[in-house]
Design a protein around this motif. Structure first.
Motif, PDB file in Angstrom:
ATOM      1  N   MET A 151      57.966  46.117  46.627  1.00 44.83           N
ATOM      2  CA  MET A 151      56.599  45.841  46.230  1.00 44.83           C
ATOM      3  C   MET A 151      56.492  44.359  45.892  1.00 44.83           C
ATOM      4  N   GLY A 152      55.354  43.753  46.267  1.00 44.75           N
ATOM      5  CA  GLY A 152      55.159  42.334  46.060  1.00 44.75           C
ATOM      6  C   GLY A 152      54.664  42.019  44.663  1.00 44.75           C
ATOM      7  N   ILE A 153      54.190  40.810  44.521  1.00 40.49           N
ATOM      8  CA  ILE A 153      53.667  40.329  43.252  1.00 40.49           C
ATOM      9  C   ILE A 153      52.432  41.144  42.873  1.00 40.49           C
ATOM     10  N   ARG A 154      52.360  41.599  41.624  1.00 39.61           N
ATOM     11  CA  ARG A 154      51.234  42.378  41.096  1.00 39.61           C
ATOM     12  C   ARG A 154      50.924  43.601  41.951  1.00 39.61           C
ATOM     13  N   GLY A 155      51.940  44.218  42.534  1.00 36.14           N
ATOM     14  CA  GLY A 155      51.747  45.444  43.296  1.00 36.14           C
ATOM     15  C   GLY A 155      51.187  45.222  44.687  1.00 36.14           C
ATOM     16  N   GLU A 156      51.176  43.973  45.192  1.00 38.00           N
ATOM     17  CA  GLU A 156      50.625  43.701  46.520  1.00 38.00           C
ATOM     18  C   GLU A 156      51.581  44.176  47.598  1.00 38.00           C
ATOM     19  N   LEU A 157      51.063  44.981  48.532  1.00 34.38           N
ATOM     20  CA  LEU A 157      51.833  45.437  49.679  1.00 34.38           C
ATOM     21  C   LEU A 157      51.506  44.618  50.914  1.00 34.38           C
ATOM     22  N   PHE A 158      50.271  44.122  50.949  1.00 34.83           N
ATOM     23  CA  PHE A 158      49.792  43.350  52.095  1.00 34.83           C
ATOM     24  C   PHE A 158      48.633  42.489  51.632  1.00 34.83           C
ATOM     25  N   SER A 159      48.517  41.290  52.218  1.00 38.26           N
ATOM     26  CA  SER A 159      47.403  40.408  51.882  1.00 38.26           C
ATOM     27  C   SER A 159      47.079  39.540  53.086  1.00 38.26           C
TER      28      SER A 159
ATOM     29  N   PHE B  45      39.440  37.756  50.902  1.00 38.95           N
ATOM     30  CA  PHE B  45      40.826  38.190  50.784  1.00 38.95           C
ATOM     31  C   PHE B  45      40.852  39.706  50.868  1.00 38.95           C
ATOM     32  N   PHE B  46      41.740  40.237  51.704  1.00 44.44           N
ATOM     33  CA  PHE B  46      41.931  41.683  51.842  1.00 44.44           C
ATOM     34  C   PHE B  46      43.341  41.983  51.346  1.00 44.44           C
ATOM     35  N   ASN B  47      43.425  42.654  50.216  1.00 46.86           N
ATOM     36  CA  ASN B  47      44.707  42.928  49.569  1.00 46.86           C
ATOM     37  C   ASN B  47      44.924  44.430  49.438  1.00 46.86           C
ATOM     38  N   VAL B  48      46.038  44.900  50.007  1.00 43.77           N
ATOM     39  CA  VAL B  48      46.436  46.296  49.823  1.00 43.77           C
ATOM     40  C   VAL B  48      47.422  46.302  48.665  1.00 43.77           C
ATOM     41  N   LYS B  49      47.120  47.109  47.641  1.00 40.97           N
ATOM     42  CA  LYS B  49      47.928  47.101  46.417  1.00 40.97           C
ATOM     43  C   LYS B  49      48.279  48.518  45.987  1.00 40.97           C
TER      44      LYS B  49
END
Length: 139
Positions: free
Chosen positions: A1-9, A20-24
């Protein structure tokens, strides 16, 4: 898992806005899409607006979005067609000036007055007509 729960941005930059499209994933394990719009403020800094869509709600959201998108695309095409038709109708209504030639070879448009080069209608000089009275008295 990325920073602050980001999976994709991913980021989409347009003229005066950035999206910005962020999958979290949150702490509870729920997946969601975070869409953020960012635009410059006239006073400096950025104005940000955000929408959060949870994974289980995306299908219903996409149905509404797709329906709206179809109406928007149709309205956009209709507007473009209407604008084009207005433009071509106006062009058809404006009569084209017929150009005739003088015997000397200079051209002028029918219905226009002959002026010297560089003279506009506003600045064109009017001819001066002078009349004189003759005295019938003899000295």
């Amino acid at each position: 898992m990325g920073i602050r729960g980001e999976l994709f941005s991913t980021k989409v930059s347009l003229q005066n806005r950035t999206y910005f499209f962020n999958v979290k994933e949150n702490r509870m394990g729920d997946l969601y899409l975070n869409i953020v719009e960012s635009k410059n403020k006239e006073t400096g800094g950025f104005e940000r607006q955000s929408i959060v869509l949870f994974a289980e709600d995306l299908q219903e959201f996409l149905k509404g979005f797709d329906g709206s998108l179809k109406v928007l695309e149709k309205a956009y095409k209709d507007k473009k067609r209407t604008d084009f038709e207005k433009k071509t109708t106006i062009e058809k209504e404006i009569p084209k000036k017929v150009v005739k030639k003088h015997s000397a070879g200079s051209s002028y448009s029918e219905g226009s007055s002959v002026r010297h080069k560089g003279a506009s209608a506003k600045n064109a000089k009017k001819p001066v007509i002078r009349t004189y009275k003759k005295d019938n008295k003899e000295n």
